[in-house]
Design a protein around this motif. Structure first.
Motif, mmCIF file in Angstrom:
data_model
loop_
_atom_site.group_PDB
_atom_site.id
_atom_site.type_symbol
_atom_site.label_atom_id
_atom_site.label_comp_id
_atom_site.label_asym_id
_atom_site.label_seq_id
_atom_site.Cartn_x
_atom_site.Cartn_y
_atom_site.Cartn_z
ATOM 1 N N CYS A 1 0.815 -1.219 0.000
ATOM 2 C CA CYS A 1 0.000 0.000 0.000
ATOM 3 C C CYS A 1 0.843 1.261 0.000
ATOM 4 O O CYS A 1 0.407 2.310 -0.438
ATOM 5 C CB CYS A 1 -0.897 -0.006 1.233
ATOM 6 S SG CYS A 1 0.067 0.052 2.780
ATOM 7 N N ASP A 2 2.062 1.196 0.536
ATOM 8 C CA ASP A 2 2.955 2.343 0.726
ATOM 9 C C ASP A 2 2.402 3.338 1.763
ATOM 10 O O ASP A 2 2.841 4.474 1.812
ATOM 11 C CB ASP A 2 3.216 3.067 -0.611
ATOM 12 C CG ASP A 2 4.611 3.690 -0.670
ATOM 13 O OD1 ASP A 2 5.486 3.275 0.120
ATOM 14 O OD2 ASP A 2 4.823 4.595 -1.505
ATOM 15 N N HIS A 3 1.407 2.942 2.569
ATOM 16 C CA HIS A 3 0.793 3.857 3.542
ATOM 17 C C HIS A 3 0.584 3.251 4.932
ATOM 18 O O HIS A 3 -0.295 3.681 5.666
ATOM 19 C CB HIS A 3 -0.546 4.376 3.006
ATOM 20 C CG HIS A 3 -0.376 5.349 1.873
ATOM 21 N ND1 HIS A 3 -0.080 6.680 2.079
ATOM 22 C CD2 HIS A 3 -0.413 5.177 0.533
ATOM 23 C CE1 HIS A 3 0.033 7.289 0.913
ATOM 24 N NE2 HIS A 3 -0.161 6.399 -0.056
ATOM 25 N N GLY A 4 1.334 2.201 5.247
ATOM 26 C CA GLY A 4 1.219 1.653 6.606
ATOM 27 C C GLY A 4 0.002 0.779 6.824
ATOM 28 O O GLY A 4 -0.285 0.387 7.953
ATOM 29 N N GLN A 5 -0.730 0.446 5.759
ATOM 30 C CA GLN A 5 -2.003 -0.239 5.937
ATOM 31 C C GLN A 5 -1.981 -1.740 5.665
ATOM 32 O O GLN A 5 -3.002 -2.393 5.822
ATOM 33 C CB GLN A 5 -3.062 0.410 5.039
ATOM 34 C CG GLN A 5 -3.262 1.871 5.377
ATOM 35 C CD GLN A 5 -4.343 2.526 4.557
ATOM 36 O OE1 GLN A 5 -4.941 1.893 3.696
ATOM 37 N NE2 GLN A 5 -4.606 3.796 4.821
ATOM 38 N N CYS A 6 -0.830 -2.297 5.236
ATOM 39 C CA CYS A 6 -0.867 -3.713 4.843
ATOM 40 C C CYS A 6 0.220 -4.580 5.475
ATOM 41 O O CYS A 6 0.042 -5.789 5.607
ATOM 42 C CB CYS A 6 -0.803 -3.845 3.325
ATOM 43 S SG CYS A 6 0.837 -3.553 2.627
ATOM 44 N N GLY A 7 1.349 -4.010 5.824
ATOM 45 C CA GLY A 7 2.410 -4.788 6.474
ATOM 46 C C GLY A 7 3.352 -5.519 5.534
ATOM 47 O O GLY A 7 4.303 -6.161 5.994
ATOM 48 N N ALA A 8 3.138 -5.426 4.211
ATOM 49 C CA ALA A 8 4.006 -6.145 3.268
ATOM 50 C C ALA A 8 5.457 -5.676 3.370
ATOM 51 O O ALA A 8 6.380 -6.424 3.047
ATOM 52 C CB ALA A 8 3.495 -5.960 1.833
ATOM 53 N N CYS A 9 5.655 -4.458 3.825
ATOM 54 C CA CYS A 9 6.987 -3.847 3.872
ATOM 55 C C CYS A 9 7.682 -4.056 5.206
ATOM 56 O O CYS A 9 8.703 -3.422 5.470
ATOM 57 C CB CYS A 9 6.868 -2.356 3.604
ATOM 58 S SG CYS A 9 5.953 -1.527 4.934
ATOM 59 N N THR A 10 7.123 -4.920 6.065
ATOM 60 C CA THR A 10 7.678 -5.083 7.416
ATOM 61 C C THR A 10 9.121 -5.575 7.389
ATOM 62 O O THR A 10 9.437 -6.572 6.721
ATOM 63 C CB THR A 10 6.827 -6.073 8.235
ATOM 64 O OG1 THR A 10 5.473 -5.608 8.250
ATOM 65 C CG2 THR A 10 7.339 -6.197 9.670
ATOM 66 N N VAL A 11 9.985 -4.873 8.105
ATOM 67 C CA VAL A 11 11.368 -5.320 8.316
ATOM 68 C C VAL A 11 11.684 -5.122 9.797
ATOM 69 O O VAL A 11 10.916 -4.492 10.524
ATOM 70 C CB VAL A 11 12.392 -4.513 7.468
ATOM 71 C CG1 VAL A 11 12.126 -4.705 5.975
ATOM 72 C CG2 VAL A 11 12.372 -3.032 7.836
ATOM 73 N N LEU A 12 12.800 -5.662 10.227
ATOM 74 C CA LEU A 12 13.236 -5.458 11.610
ATOM 75 C C LEU A 12 14.306 -4.375 11.628
ATOM 76 O O LEU A 12 15.277 -4.455 10.878
ATOM 77 C CB LEU A 12 13.794 -6.763 12.182
ATOM 78 C CG LEU A 12 12.800 -7.931 12.206
ATOM 79 C CD1 LEU A 12 13.526 -9.251 12.417
ATOM 80 C CD2 LEU A 12 11.746 -7.721 13.281
ATOM 81 N N VAL A 13 14.106 -3.349 12.441
ATOM 82 C CA VAL A 13 15.122 -2.317 12.610
ATOM 83 C C VAL A 13 15.552 -2.337 14.068
ATOM 84 O O VAL A 13 14.716 -2.185 14.967
ATOM 85 C CB VAL A 13 14.582 -0.923 12.209
ATOM 86 C CG1 VAL A 13 15.582 0.160 12.602
ATOM 87 C CG2 VAL A 13 14.310 -0.866 10.706
ATOM 88 N N ASP A 14 16.852 -2.562 14.272
ATOM 89 C CA ASP A 14 17.385 -2.746 15.629
ATOM 90 C C ASP A 14 16.526 -3.757 16.389
ATOM 91 O O ASP A 14 16.201 -3.575 17.570
ATOM 92 C CB ASP A 14 17.477 -1.398 16.353
ATOM 93 C CG ASP A 14 18.471 -0.454 15.667
ATOM 94 O OD1 ASP A 14 19.451 -0.959 15.071
ATOM 95 O OD2 ASP A 14 18.265 0.769 15.699
ATOM 96 N N GLY A 15 16.130 -4.793 15.685
ATOM 97 C CA GLY A 15 15.415 -5.912 16.303
ATOM 98 C C GLY A 15 13.913 -5.755 16.421
ATOM 99 O O GLY A 15 13.229 -6.683 16.834
#
Ligand SMILES: Cc1cc2nc3c(=O)[nH]c(=O)nc-3n(C[C@H](O)[C@H](O)[C@H](O)COP(=O)(O)OP(=O)(O)OC[C@H]3O[C@@H](n4cnc5c(N)ncnc54)[C@H](O)[C@@H]3O)c2cc1C
Ligand code: SF4
Ligand code: FES
Ligand code: FES
Lengths: 171, 338
Positions: A58-72
């Motif tokens: 979505c590019d707007h925080g609405q789907c989670g497809a872009c989830t990565v871990l930052v500093d865990g």
């Protein structure tokens, strides 16, 4: 009065701001890159570092497809600027396997057939890795609630929950 | 999106200096609301001042028995903080009812207060909207207003404030600590957000060159009799259509102290002192709660699509007060409403 929603060039910003050099540690390797201020962490990973495992839904925080871990911690990389994460440690789905062996979550997703098209899967897996590290979810209800930031268009939810439960038991 | 520049603030004084010098700049903390709005051309700052590295991440007890929360404490850390879980569980529950764990990991305490409405027309830069473009008109009043307000509306705007956390902060009577070029001051939570009146472009009474440094919770946490009930279109990861935060102090069956705030129904968390007065001294039972609900909703008005919110809010108020009185707060993960 006009209501133009398109980008209109403004005099004061005719000269695009300069790119900013940043350093990130991505999947254990130091990466130096030069990004425009508005480059999201998601675009930096995909377009600058060719790590296309992380998806843009979505590019707007609405789907989670872009989830990565930052500093865990799991975050939406589409709502984060790369420049804001200068110096951070980023883990993407490409960084989960070790020495050619799948991460327990990756194996569990295969064992449980926890995807159909696979578009949401890298986000689901990174999110689940964050979930397990947080240690707040035990029951299936709690897994569902704390995984609600990852939408699956194919509706593979029951198998996703089962896969996470398996990985949780083995971790 | 229009291009913008990026700078970092080295300390609070530097943040204020930078923002005071550039009226078209904005602070960025977690970025979860501002970057979303920038991508839709709803927010058009020409410079972002990154405050996310400022040392405002402590949660500490105050001399008066309360708790002081740094403006940059992430929503997740606040919700799971032992002091908050033990003494202000209403706040924990309200935070965990909002957004997703990924977003809560990013979102800051200060940013949550200043997040903007989710009104469809506010988000669509091709439609008239008085909040986005003062004087252009309100598309929601005669448009798709299912998610819009039923209380405290004006002819220029019927938007709601979307935060869950703020509904609990209203009940807990938090105090907002801010600093600007003229120095530091505090704002009572009830005075922080505004009603739309004829200036809907202003959501809060924070000055453009002020920064929120902390949120203070007074000692009273209502950790025994409380509940946060959120009604929405999906069971999770959706904004409230109606939400209710309730906190009671009981003496046997009798209500000694009562506080109720509504979310999703107005431009700010909605409280009514008259409704809280009728609860005090009464038996904690459904008829008492229904009286309070009637008073809270006395001036409620729907705009067509959102008419259902009035009845929904009435039932939600009675339910939530019942949950609080019984000491059985609404569960976050078990979605059954009891
Ligand atoms: C898909 C989605 C679903 C969501 N669902 C919910 C929900 O159900 N419930 C809910 O409550 N919220 C929800 N949210 C909203 C989320 O809680 C807010 O976006 C978040 O709290 C904002 O905090 P931030 O630090 O990311 O703010 P930013 O985006 O960094 O900033 C927001 C605004 O606050 C200003 N600001 C930030 N910090 C300060 C400060 N210290 N002093 C002065 N100004 C400041 C910024 O200048 C900006 O104008 C959702 C968001 C998304 C994207
Ligand atoms: S309700 Fe407010 S935010 Fe929505 S269109 Fe009308 S003026 Fe804009
Ligand atoms: S692409 Fe980031 S949440 Fe959808
Ligand atoms: S597997 Fe297709 S979106 Fe989840």
């Amino acid at each position: 009065m006009t209501h133009s929603g398109t980008t209109k060039p403004k005099g004061s910003i005719a000269a695009a701001p300069e790119k900013i050099p940043i350093t990130l540690t991505v999947n254990g390797t130091e990466a130096k890159l030069s990004v425009a201020p508005w480059t999201t962490l998601l675009d930096a990973l995909r377009d600058h570092l060719d790590l296309t495992g992380t998806k843009k839904g979505c590019d707007h925080g609405q789907c989670g497809a872009c989830t990565v871990l930052v500093d865990g911690r799991r975050i939406n990389s589409c709502l984060t600027l790369a420049v804001m994460k200068e110096g951070a440690e980023v883990t993407t789905v490409e960084g989960l396997a070790h020495n050619g062996e799948l991460h327990p979550l990756q194996q569990a997703f295969i064992d449980h057939d926890a995807f159909q098209c696979g578009y949401c899967t890298s986000g689901q897996i990174c999110s689940a890795a964050g979930l397990i590290a947080e240690g707040k979810a035990k029951s299936a209800d709690e897994i569902r609630e704390l995984m609600s930031g990852n939408i699956c268009r194919c509706g593979a939810y029951p198998n996703i929950v089962a896969a996470i439960q398996q990985a949780m038991e083995r971790s | 999106m229009i291009p913008f520049q990026y700078t970092r603030a080295s300390d609070v004084a530097d943040a204020i200096k930078q923002i005071a010098a550039d009226p078209s700049a904005k602070f960025i903390a977690g970025g979860t609301n501002l970057l979303d709005l920038i991508k839709y051309d709803v927010a058009t700052p020409t410079r972002l001042i990154d405050i996310s590295r400022l040392p405002l991440r402590n949660v500490e007890e105050t001399a008066t028995g309360g708790v002081l929360i740094g403006a940059l404490v992430p929503n997740t850390d606040l919700a799971y903080h032992p002091l908050i879980e033990a003494r202000y569980p209403l706040l924990s529950r309200s935070i965990l009812a909002g957004a997703s764990q990924q977003l809560r990991n990013m979102a800051s305490t200060g940013g949550n207060l200043v997040q903007r409405t989710r009104c469809f027309y506010f988000y669509d830069a091709t439609t008239p909207c008085n909040k986005r473009e003062p004087g252009s008109g309100c598309s929601a009043i005669s448009g798709i207003n299912r998610i819009n307000a039923i209380l405290g509306t004006s002819q220029s705007c019927i938007a709601t404030h979307p935060s869950d956390m703020c509904v609990a902060l209203a009940v807990l009577e938090a105090i907002v600590h801010v600093t600007g070029p003229a120095g530091a001051r505090t704002i009572a939570f009830a005075d922080f957000h505004r009603l739309p009146d004829n200036t809907p472009q202003l959501d809060t009474n924070l000055e453009p060159d002020e920064i929120i440094t902390a949120i203070e919770l007074p000692a009273k946490g209502f950790s025994t009799n409380y509940s946060y009930l959120k009604i929405r279109d999906r069971l999770s990861y959706a904004f409230a259509l109606v939400s209710v935060a309730a906190a009671l102090e009981l003496d046997g069956d009798t209500i000694k102290e009562a506080r109720v705030a509504l979310g999703g129904v107005a431009h700010k968390p909605w409280r009514s002192s008259a409704a809280e007065v009728v609860l005090r001294g009464q038996r904690a039972e459904a008829s008492t709660f229904a009286n309070a609900a009637d008073i809270l909703l006395r001036r409620a008005r729907g705009f067509g699509h959102n008419d259902f919110k009035i009845g929904l809010a009435r039932r939600a108020i009675v339910r939530t007060l019942g949950q609080a009185a019984r000491g059985t707060p609404q569960s976050i993960s078990d979605k059954k409403i009891r």
